[in-house]
Design a protein around this motif. Sequence first.
Motif, PDB file in Angstrom:
ATOM      1  N   HIS A 196       0.823  -1.219   0.000  1.00 37.40           N
ATOM      2  CA  HIS A 196       0.000   0.000   0.000  1.00 37.40           C
ATOM      3  C   HIS A 196       0.852   1.261   0.000  1.00 37.40           C
ATOM      4  N   ALA A 197       2.158   1.138   0.113  1.00 40.11           N
ATOM      5  CA  ALA A 197       3.016   2.312   0.282  1.00 40.11           C
ATOM      6  C   ALA A 197       3.205   3.031  -1.030  1.00 40.11           C
ATOM      7  N   ASP A 198       3.474   4.341  -0.902  1.00 42.25           N
ATOM      8  CA  ASP A 198       3.823   5.146  -2.060  1.00 42.25           C
ATOM      9  C   ASP A 198       5.173   4.682  -2.594  1.00 42.25           C
ATOM     10  N   PRO A 199       5.354   4.641  -3.920  1.00 40.91           N
ATOM     11  CA  PRO A 199       6.628   4.135  -4.450  1.00 40.91           C
ATOM     12  C   PRO A 199       7.849   4.902  -3.974  1.00 40.91           C
ATOM     13  N   ASP A 200       7.682   6.219  -3.686  1.00 44.12           N
ATOM     14  CA  ASP A 200       8.831   7.015  -3.260  1.00 44.12           C
ATOM     15  C   ASP A 200       9.088   6.943  -1.766  1.00 44.12           C
ATOM     16  N   THR A 201       8.230   6.271  -1.021  1.00 46.59           N
ATOM     17  CA  THR A 201       8.393   6.179   0.436  1.00 46.59           C
ATOM     18  C   THR A 201       9.229   4.937   0.757  1.00 46.59           C
ATOM     19  N   ARG A 202      10.286   5.143   1.509  1.00 43.73           N
ATOM     20  CA  ARG A 202      11.153   4.024   1.866  1.00 43.73           C
ATOM     21  C   ARG A 202      10.571   3.265   3.055  1.00 43.73           C
ATOM     22  N   ARG A 228      12.783   0.836  -5.661  1.00 42.80           N
ATOM     23  CA  ARG A 228      12.285   2.219  -5.716  1.00 42.80           C
ATOM     24  C   ARG A 228      12.367   2.705  -7.163  1.00 42.80           C
ATOM     25  N   PRO A 229      11.593   3.716  -7.528  1.00 44.64           N
ATOM     26  CA  PRO A 229      11.687   4.276  -8.889  1.00 44.64           C
ATOM     27  C   PRO A 229      13.047   4.932  -9.097  1.00 44.64           C
ATOM     28  N   LYS A 230      13.525   4.839 -10.310  1.00 42.25           N
ATOM     29  CA  LYS A 230      14.804   5.465 -10.640  1.00 42.25           C
ATOM     30  C   LYS A 230      14.655   6.987 -10.622  1.00 42.25           C
ATOM     31  N   LYS A 231      15.727   7.670 -10.198  1.00 39.39           N
ATOM     32  CA  LYS A 231      15.704   9.131 -10.176  1.00 39.39           C
ATOM     33  C   LYS A 231      15.758   9.707 -11.579  1.00 39.39           C
ATOM     34  N   ARG A 232      16.421   8.979 -12.482  1.00 41.22           N
ATOM     35  CA  ARG A 232      16.485   9.396 -13.878  1.00 41.22           C
ATOM     36  C   ARG A 232      15.937   8.275 -14.742  1.00 41.22           C
ATOM     37  N   THR A 251      12.876   5.790 -16.402  1.00 42.58           N
ATOM     38  CA  THR A 251      11.745   5.037 -15.883  1.00 42.58           C
ATOM     39  C   THR A 251      12.229   3.711 -15.358  1.00 42.58           C
ATOM     40  N   GLY A 252      11.336   3.002 -14.655  1.00 46.82           N
ATOM     41  CA  GLY A 252      11.676   1.700 -14.126  1.00 46.82           C
ATOM     42  C   GLY A 252      12.073   1.766 -12.664  1.00 46.82           C
ATOM     43  N   LEU A 253      12.454   0.633 -12.128  1.00 46.28           N
ATOM     44  CA  LEU A 253      12.798   0.501 -10.712  1.00 46.28           C
ATOM     45  C   LEU A 253      14.250   0.107 -10.565  1.00 46.28           C
ATOM     46  N   THR A 254      14.795   0.424  -9.426  1.00 48.12           N
ATOM     47  CA  THR A 254      16.149   0.012  -9.078  1.00 48.12           C
ATOM     48  C   THR A 254      16.151  -0.501  -7.649  1.00 48.12           C
ATOM     49  N   THR A 255      17.111  -1.329  -7.317  1.00 45.78           N
ATOM     50  CA  THR A 255      17.178  -1.934  -5.990  1.00 45.78           C
ATOM     51  C   THR A 255      17.964  -1.036  -5.053  1.00 45.78           C
ATOM     52  N   GLU A 256      17.355  -0.686  -3.936  1.00 53.81           N
ATOM     53  CA  GLU A 256      18.013   0.123  -2.903  1.00 53.81           C
ATOM     54  C   GLU A 256      18.571  -0.842  -1.852  1.00 53.81           C
ATOM     55  N   LYS A 257      19.822  -0.710  -1.540  1.00 52.96           N
ATOM     56  CA  LYS A 257      20.446  -1.618  -0.580  1.00 52.96           C
ATOM     57  C   LYS A 257      19.922  -1.368   0.831  1.00 52.96           C
ATOM     58  N   ALA A 258      20.008  -2.421   1.652  1.00 54.39           N
ATOM     59  CA  ALA A 258      19.586  -2.304   3.045  1.00 54.39           C
ATOM     60  C   ALA A 258      20.541  -1.392   3.820  1.00 54.39           C
ATOM     61  N   GLN A 259      19.979  -0.640   4.786  1.00 49.40           N
ATOM     62  CA  GLN A 259      20.781   0.268   5.611  1.00 49.40           C
ATOM     63  C   GLN A 259      20.349   0.138   7.058  1.00 49.40           C
TER      64      GLN A 259
END
Length: 1005
Positions: free
Chosen positions: A72-78, A102-106, A108-116
């Motif tokens: 249910h989360a917004d795509p830009d919300t981590r 998450r969506p790519k900053k530049r 279209t499409g998605l990219t994997t954000e590493k765990a922090q």
Amino acid sequence: MRLHRLTVTAFGPFGRTQTVDFDALSAAGLFLLHGPTGAGKTSVLDAVCYALYGGVPGARQVPGPSRLRSDHADPDTRTEVVLDLTVGGRRLEVTRQPEQLRPKKRGTGLTTEKAQSWLREYDAVTGTWKALSRSHQEIGEELTQLMGMSREQFCQVVLLPQGDFARFLRAGAEERAKLLGRLFDTRRFAAVEQHLAELRTTAQRRVRDGDERLLALAHRMRQAAGTGRELDGAAFEDLSPGDPGLADAVLEWAALARSAARERRDVTAAAVRAAEDAHTTARRRLEEARERDRLRRRHAAARRRAEALAAGAREHDRDRARLERARAAETVAPVLEARERAEAERRRTALAEERARDRLPADLAQAPAERLADLERATRQELGALDAARHAEERGARLAAELARLERESGEDEELLREAEEWLAGWEATRDAHQRRVDAAVEAASRAEQLARRLDTVRRRLEAARSRDALTAEEAATRAELAAAHERALAAKQDWLDVRARRLDGIAAELAGELRDGEPCMVCGSPDHPVPARPGARHVDRQAEEAALERHRRAEEAHRLIERRLDSLRERLALAGEEAGEASVAELADEVAGLETEHVDARRIAAGAADARAAFERLQREHEVRQAARRDAERRAASRASRREALLAERDGLREQVARARGEAASVAHRADELERRAALLASAAEAVSAAEAAARRLKEADARLADAAWHAGFDTPQAAADARLTDHEQRVLQRRVDDRQAEEAAVAAELADPELADAAALPPVDVDAAEAALDAAVARLNAASAADAEARRRCEELDRLSARALADARALAPQREECDRVTRLAGLAAGTSAENERRMRLESYVLAARLEQVAAAASARLTQMSGGRYTLVHSDARGPGRGRSGLGLHVIDAWTGSERDTATLSGGETFFASLALALGLADVVTEETGGLRLDTLFIDEGFGSLDDQTLDEVLDVLDSLRERDRSVGIVSHVADLRRRIPVQLEVVKGRAGSVIRHRGATPE
């Protein structure tokens, strides 16, 4: 450990940020976490576990980068979990963001954000938070050390899953051992069991190997012993490696085999002695027969020899007479030989005199010897006077040769100086040319290295450009595929929402379809159903909704897979684009070809660098050699000039002396040779004339001595003495015949006079062949007896050797067998398989039994209160049924009946409060086990729906009593009655936009 605040964002069912204020909830001591099924009650506990350990309980682990992220989360919300807690006396804040898309900053499409992860600590002095670490590993180690327990232990003692403990009450020993083993970490005791089992296996293998060696030795001894009725049916043949008594059986049979072998050896030794006696007798008889036969043959041979001597008597007399005349002629032989030598000497000297006189001048052909000797002495005196002149002439020749050599060397040096001057005249130009060649090769080598680096870069860009073009085409195709998948996913979602809305619209009809006459309605509770709803034309059932939902999920999953593939393609395309730049493949290929041509040319020129340097070095060395040669030639020319002047002066003085000495001859040497030949001719002629005269005198004297010697020897003339002479060989042959006849006559006479031969000749003949046959038979019997004796001795020696080895192996194996028995007993005791372990309790089970006894004691205190003093939990180490293990039994004692029964017989409600008491008791014991960490916050998950009102009150009283220890207990349940009994609540409400958390009865800070 005390929880203060939990904040979750885009986690699980929570689409937006939600906060749980545990401080407000804990103020009441007991609070309720409730909500409808699927709302996210358990997700709150998952968030606590994820914040502390970086993972959720094992049963809810889902692989993939979006496993914890809310749909249910917004795509830009981590997705993020923040937990504020106090543990080990320290106030900490841990923040975790899982791996997610998450969506790519530049683009279209998605990219994997590493765990922090972040870890901060509150400084009470300054009132600020201080950052500690951002490393997953460091944060995990720090929290695990402070908590003092693993994630599994935390989930078992802080998040108390009542279902697990209800199963624990009804479980068997093996299942209880698995749970307790995870909580109390008894792996070291299991490792001891495993180690003992490995020692047992090793020891048994060692003993079995030793027994196999003993059996092998026994079979070898069986072969060495041969066959015999006393050795048949050996006891060891019925035994196998590892059987008790094997060594004793082998050694006993070996002793029997050795005894039998020694008996056979004694028998064969007696047979050998008897055969040796018979052999000695047969050999003596054969020797006697052969001796008598030999004597008879000797006597017969002597008689035959005497007859042959009588037949040759006349020839023997002639040989003796001839030998006597030859010996008489031997006295004349020296004189005769002297006369022959004098005759030969006379002829030789006469011939030499004639030849010498033929070489003399005519006026000296008949000169006597004295005249010739005087002339020879005068010639030699003249020859001596020419020695000085001859030496002067020889010196002059050497001077001429020396002057010629000087002239020749002068010409050679002049040629050398001319060549050196010509070569040195062009030295500067040649040197500069070679230097330019070396510099060009060095510059080409440097340029080749630069070109190689540029070529590698351009080649990588070319490969990247090719990959860029291929990935561009693939990305376009995948983008089109993604658009199609997105359309399909939207259509499937819309279809599912439509089907769900249609079902909700007709849910009353669906519920009405389940109504039965006389049964209460599940909505209103009335048993009467006057006007039940009827399904409309667009109504769908649950199966249709679930099928639509499944199609939607499959479409979403396909869309996500294509998205991930497109993201990967775009990342690879971006990397290839950065590497290749804006240039096309053709441009880069042309650039690569040009660089390769330049690189090949540069390398070709650079390859001659070593040759250029070597040629330059050779040129410099030749320059030095040329200069040195010029200096040496100039120095030799100066020295040669002074030497030539001295030699010319000496040569002129010698020429006058030589001219006076040579006279009319061509040279002094020729004059000296003439005089030398004349003196030698005169000397040889004088010597030959003197020798001929002396030889004639000696021949006359020899004739007189020969005539006198022949007369005294009995010969009429010297010729008769010469005819009677024999050569040494003829005399030796004749003397040998005479001596052999005399020796033969003496030997024959001695043989015929021997009485032993005469006696043997008088006896009858003997049968030697029969005696030899008897000896051969005796030898065969002796050989057979000796072979049998040798075989018997060999068998005894082999049996003694093998028996000694068997005894040594048995002695060496004895302590190993004892150790194997000891280790086997110990391993059996530890594994619970030994008969000595009456309760069949394993070592790990024994340790776990002690822990279970502590847990049962801690749980009984609360169970007694919950059951109004009726029930008590006790540990039982009774042996299980069949081959089951013992030590992990759990019984309940009913104080009303005084009976003790297994916990598996408890009813549903009884099982709940027994399992709750067991969970609380286990939490206390594990807390003490992990170092006494205080657990100020506990959660109890489900199970309250099976209690009646009175039992529920008793259970709540027990839970409420935990506040006396300043603890807070959260009950996770959807039982409606608990909402009335527990005023402080944390409600999880689900909605289409995601679940939300509401505090009731407690005001969050």
